[in-house]
Design a protein around this motif. Structure first.
Motif, PDB file in Angstrom:
ATOM      1  N   PHE A  23       0.845  -1.195   0.000  1.00 24.78           N
ATOM      2  CA  PHE A  23       0.000   0.000   0.000  1.00 24.78           C
ATOM      3  C   PHE A  23       0.886   1.253   0.000  1.00 24.78           C
ATOM      4  O   PHE A  23       0.652   2.203  -0.763  1.00 24.78           O
ATOM      5  CB  PHE A  23      -0.919  -0.048   1.230  1.00 24.78           C
ATOM      6  N   ARG A  24       1.936   1.229   0.820  1.00 28.14           N
ATOM      7  CA  ARG A  24       2.836   2.394   0.889  1.00 28.14           C
ATOM      8  C   ARG A  24       3.493   2.663  -0.459  1.00 28.14           C
ATOM      9  O   ARG A  24       3.569   3.793  -0.930  1.00 28.14           O
ATOM     10  CB  ARG A  24       3.930   2.174   1.947  1.00 28.14           C
ATOM     11  N   LYS A  25       3.980   1.590  -1.068  1.00 27.37           N
ATOM     12  CA  LYS A  25       4.663   1.720  -2.371  1.00 27.37           C
ATOM     13  C   LYS A  25       3.722   2.312  -3.416  1.00 27.37           C
ATOM     14  O   LYS A  25       4.095   3.203  -4.181  1.00 27.37           O
ATOM     15  CB  LYS A  25       5.114   0.332  -2.851  1.00 27.37           C
ATOM     16  N   GLU A  26       2.477   1.802  -3.436  1.00 26.46           N
ATOM     17  CA  GLU A  26       1.511   2.294  -4.430  1.00 26.46           C
ATOM     18  C   GLU A  26       1.194   3.772  -4.194  1.00 26.46           C
ATOM     19  O   GLU A  26       1.071   4.549  -5.133  1.00 26.46           O
ATOM     20  CB  GLU A  26       0.210   1.472  -4.352  1.00 26.46           C
ATOM     21  N   LEU A  27       1.053   4.147  -2.925  1.00 25.70           N
ATOM     22  CA  LEU A  27       0.746   5.552  -2.606  1.00 25.70           C
ATOM     23  C   LEU A  27       1.884   6.469  -3.044  1.00 25.70           C
ATOM     24  O   LEU A  27       1.665   7.551  -3.588  1.00 25.70           O
ATOM     25  CB  LEU A  27       0.505   5.712  -1.098  1.00 25.70           C
ATOM     26  N   LYS A  28       3.122   6.014  -2.816  1.00 24.32           N
ATOM     27  CA  LYS A  28       4.297   6.825  -3.196  1.00 24.32           C
ATOM     28  C   LYS A  28       4.334   7.023  -4.700  1.00 24.32           C
ATOM     29  O   LYS A  28       4.509   8.132  -5.201  1.00 24.32           O
ATOM     30  CB  LYS A  28       5.591   6.132  -2.739  1.00 24.32           C
ATOM     31  N   ALA A  29       4.152   5.913  -5.433  1.00 26.56           N
ATOM     32  CA  ALA A  29       4.231   6.005  -6.895  1.00 26.56           C
ATOM     33  C   ALA A  29       3.103   6.884  -7.444  1.00 26.56           C
ATOM     34  O   ALA A  29       3.339   7.755  -8.289  1.00 26.56           O
ATOM     35  CB  ALA A  29       4.144   4.597  -7.490  1.00 26.56           C
ATOM     36  N   TYR A  30       1.897   6.693  -6.949  1.00 28.36           N
ATOM     37  CA  TYR A  30       0.728   7.420  -7.463  1.00 28.36           C
ATOM     38  C   TYR A  30       0.871   8.923  -7.253  1.00 28.36           C
ATOM     39  O   TYR A  30       0.557   9.724  -8.126  1.00 28.36           O
ATOM     40  CB  TYR A  30      -0.507   6.901  -6.727  1.00 28.36           C
ATOM     41  N   HIS A  31       1.360   9.306  -6.056  1.00 29.44           N
ATOM     42  CA  HIS A  31       1.455  10.733  -5.732  1.00 29.44           C
ATOM     43  C   HIS A  31       2.822  11.326  -6.076  1.00 29.44           C
ATOM     44  O   HIS A  31       3.045  12.514  -5.830  1.00 29.44           O
ATOM     45  CB  HIS A  31       1.166  10.960  -4.240  1.00 29.44           C
ATOM     46  N   ALA A  32       3.730  10.491  -6.620  1.00 33.29           N
ATOM     47  CA  ALA A  32       5.104  10.911  -6.925  1.00 33.29           C
ATOM     48  C   ALA A  32       5.716  11.607  -5.712  1.00 33.29           C
ATOM     49  O   ALA A  32       6.189  12.742  -5.773  1.00 33.29           O
ATOM     50  CB  ALA A  32       5.118  11.829  -8.151  1.00 33.29           C
ATOM     51  N   ILE A  33       5.701  10.896  -4.588  1.00 32.10           N
ATOM     52  CA  ILE A  33       6.182  11.461  -3.325  1.00 32.10           C
ATOM     53  C   ILE A  33       7.197  10.484  -2.719  1.00 32.10           C
ATOM     54  O   ILE A  33       7.112   9.283  -2.938  1.00 32.10           O
ATOM     55  CB  ILE A  33       4.962  11.741  -2.393  1.00 32.10           C
ATOM     56  N   GLU A  34       8.169  11.019  -1.963  1.00 32.09           N
ATOM     57  CA  GLU A  34       9.272  10.165  -1.483  1.00 32.09           C
ATOM     58  C   GLU A  34       8.915   9.292  -0.284  1.00 32.09           C
ATOM     59  O   GLU A  34       9.388   8.185  -0.155  1.00 32.09           O
ATOM     60  CB  GLU A  34      10.448  11.058  -1.065  1.00 32.09           C
ATOM     61  N   HIS A  35       8.120   9.871   0.645  1.00 38.17           N
ATOM     62  CA  HIS A  35       7.887   9.151   1.908  1.00 38.17           C
ATOM     63  C   HIS A  35       6.406   9.129   2.255  1.00 38.17           C
ATOM     64  O   HIS A  35       5.726  10.155   2.168  1.00 38.17           O
ATOM     65  CB  HIS A  35       8.640   9.830   3.061  1.00 38.17           C
TER      66      HIS A  35
END
Ligand SMILES: Cc1ncc(COP(=O)(O)O)c(C=O)c1O
Length: 391
Positions: A23-35
């Motif tokens: 879930f964390r990985k998907e959220l990072k990729a979707y929002h183009a955010i580091e953490h």
């Protein structure tokens, strides 16, 4: 919440940590955010952010918020041991009154300000770029409250990714929900390190709590249709449709059950957002000629609102509308009953000046549903409701 999500939740629970990492990985990729950090609620997310920021700037202790917002915001600030400083709002946009905000930022005591929280209330975008310009060079951190606006974009950028750090709520009734939950996003490495440190103090969900979440998911999935909504609403432990100042909310890391529930969240978020966008635009069109309802200025932008806010000029018409809607099960609600300066928990504090615009908005606001059940038939029912009150 569909039954499939609940089954995914149970599968996720069995998978454990790998489900949370997915879930964390998907959220990072979707929002183009580091953490990305995952916790048990939006208020736990805000608490975590403020504790982390305070650890980086221990000499600062004030947080500036709009005087009309969710009561969870001041409760998280106070729980983090900080002071709430209110800024009145612009009654046409629900955003800060920028003249007052500028005065606060230029005041003699501004070096006490740790952070400022622009808030996208009901999904109406706050002018984060303007806030950014005002605080440049002051050391004040911009915490974006995107609790109600996950999945919404302004000028191609996701709300929640515009500040130094931002957060979403995954609570019931939000754009995307895992019954309860919160997401913190940042691309600032210093802040991320401090967040990680603070998060280590949060506890894990216990087994009975996860069973409780699963049961709530089942009740909500069966009774979410507005025709049956009276049933979950009548269950006191669900606290549906209410807003409280909660002093002692739990501080937990998001569970693997909730992460499992979130599977295919991008698809559902995009589907729900497009329905909300269409229904929001529909309300704008439908109500633009109304003589007794005031629309907010920024509603012109194509944005998926969480609920559609309006002001009813006359108090007797507003109460009549709310009562008639309740009798017909149409889901018109009154938003937050008071501005923050009138809350008992804050009213006595000298740094919370009287906020007349926020008070007036609280007295006049109603919100209309924009979810998928607002069908054509419902629209006719709403028309009859407005006609009834107008005559
Ligand atoms: C603007 C705003 N901020 C923060 C929160 C807190 O989120 P949660 O209910 O998940 O604690 C909410 C919740 O509705 C909210 O509307």
């Amino acid at each position: 919440m569909p039954m499939k999500s609940i089954i995914n939740g149970l599968r996720g629970w069995i998978r454990g940590i790998s489900e949370i990492e997915r879930f964390r990985k998907e959220l990072k990729a979707y929002h183009a955010i580091e953490h990305v950090f995952l916790v048990s609620s939006g208020k736990a997310a805000l608490y975590l952010i403020l504790k982390a920021l305070k650890s980086l700037q221990p000499d600062r202790d004030e947080v500036v918020v709009p005087a009309f917002t969710c009561y969870s915001v001041p409760s998280a600030i106070m729980r983090a041991g900080l002071r709430v400083r209110l800024c009145d709002i612009d009654p046409e946009t629900l955003d800060f009154d920028y003249t007052l905000l500028e005065e606060i930022i230029k005041s003699d005591t501004s070096e006490r300000i740790l952070s400022l929280i622009p808030t996208h209330l009901f999904g109406l975008p706050s002018d984060v770029a303007r806030v950014r310009r005002l605080i440049t060079g002051t050391g004040i951190k911009l915490v974006e409250d995107a609790a109600q606006s996950m999945g919404a974009k302004v000028k191609g950028q996701f709300l929640g990714t515009l500040g130094d750090v931002g957060f979403f709520s995954l609570g019931r009734g939000k754009a995307f929900s895992t019954v309860e939950g919160g997401i913190v996003l940042t691309s600032n490495t210093h802040i991320a390190t401090a967040l990680k440190e603070e998060l280590s103090q949060f506890r894990e969900y216990r087994v009975p709590e996860i069973i409780g979440l699963a049961l709530q998911s089942i009740i909500l999935s069966i009774f979410m249709d507005p025709r049956f909504f009276w049933f979950p609403k009548s269950l006191p432990f669900l606290n549906l449709g209410e807003t409280h100042f909660e002093r002692h909310f739990p501080l937990k890391k998001l569970s693997a059950f909730q992460a499992g529930v979130s599977r295919e969240w991008q698809d559902s978020l995009e589907k729900i957002s497009s329905i909300r966008k269409r229904n929001s635009a529909g309300w704008t069109e439908e109500l633009k000629r109304s003589e007794f309802l005031n629309q907010f200025k920024v509603i012109e932008t194509a944005i998926p609102l969480l609920r559609y806010p309006l002001l009813v000029r006359q108090s007797d018409q507003r109460w009549a509308l709310l009562k008639a809607s309740e009798a017909r099960g149409l889901g018109v609600m009154q938003a937050y009953p008071e501005s923050l300066d009138r809350l008992d928990e804050l009213a006595q504090k000298d740094h919370c000046a009287c906020c007349l615009n926020a008070h007036a908005v609280a007295q006049q606001m109603i919100t209309l549903p924009v979810h998928g059940y607002v069908s054509r038939m419902d629209c006719q029912k709403f028309r009859e409701l407005f006609a009834l009150v107008e005559t």
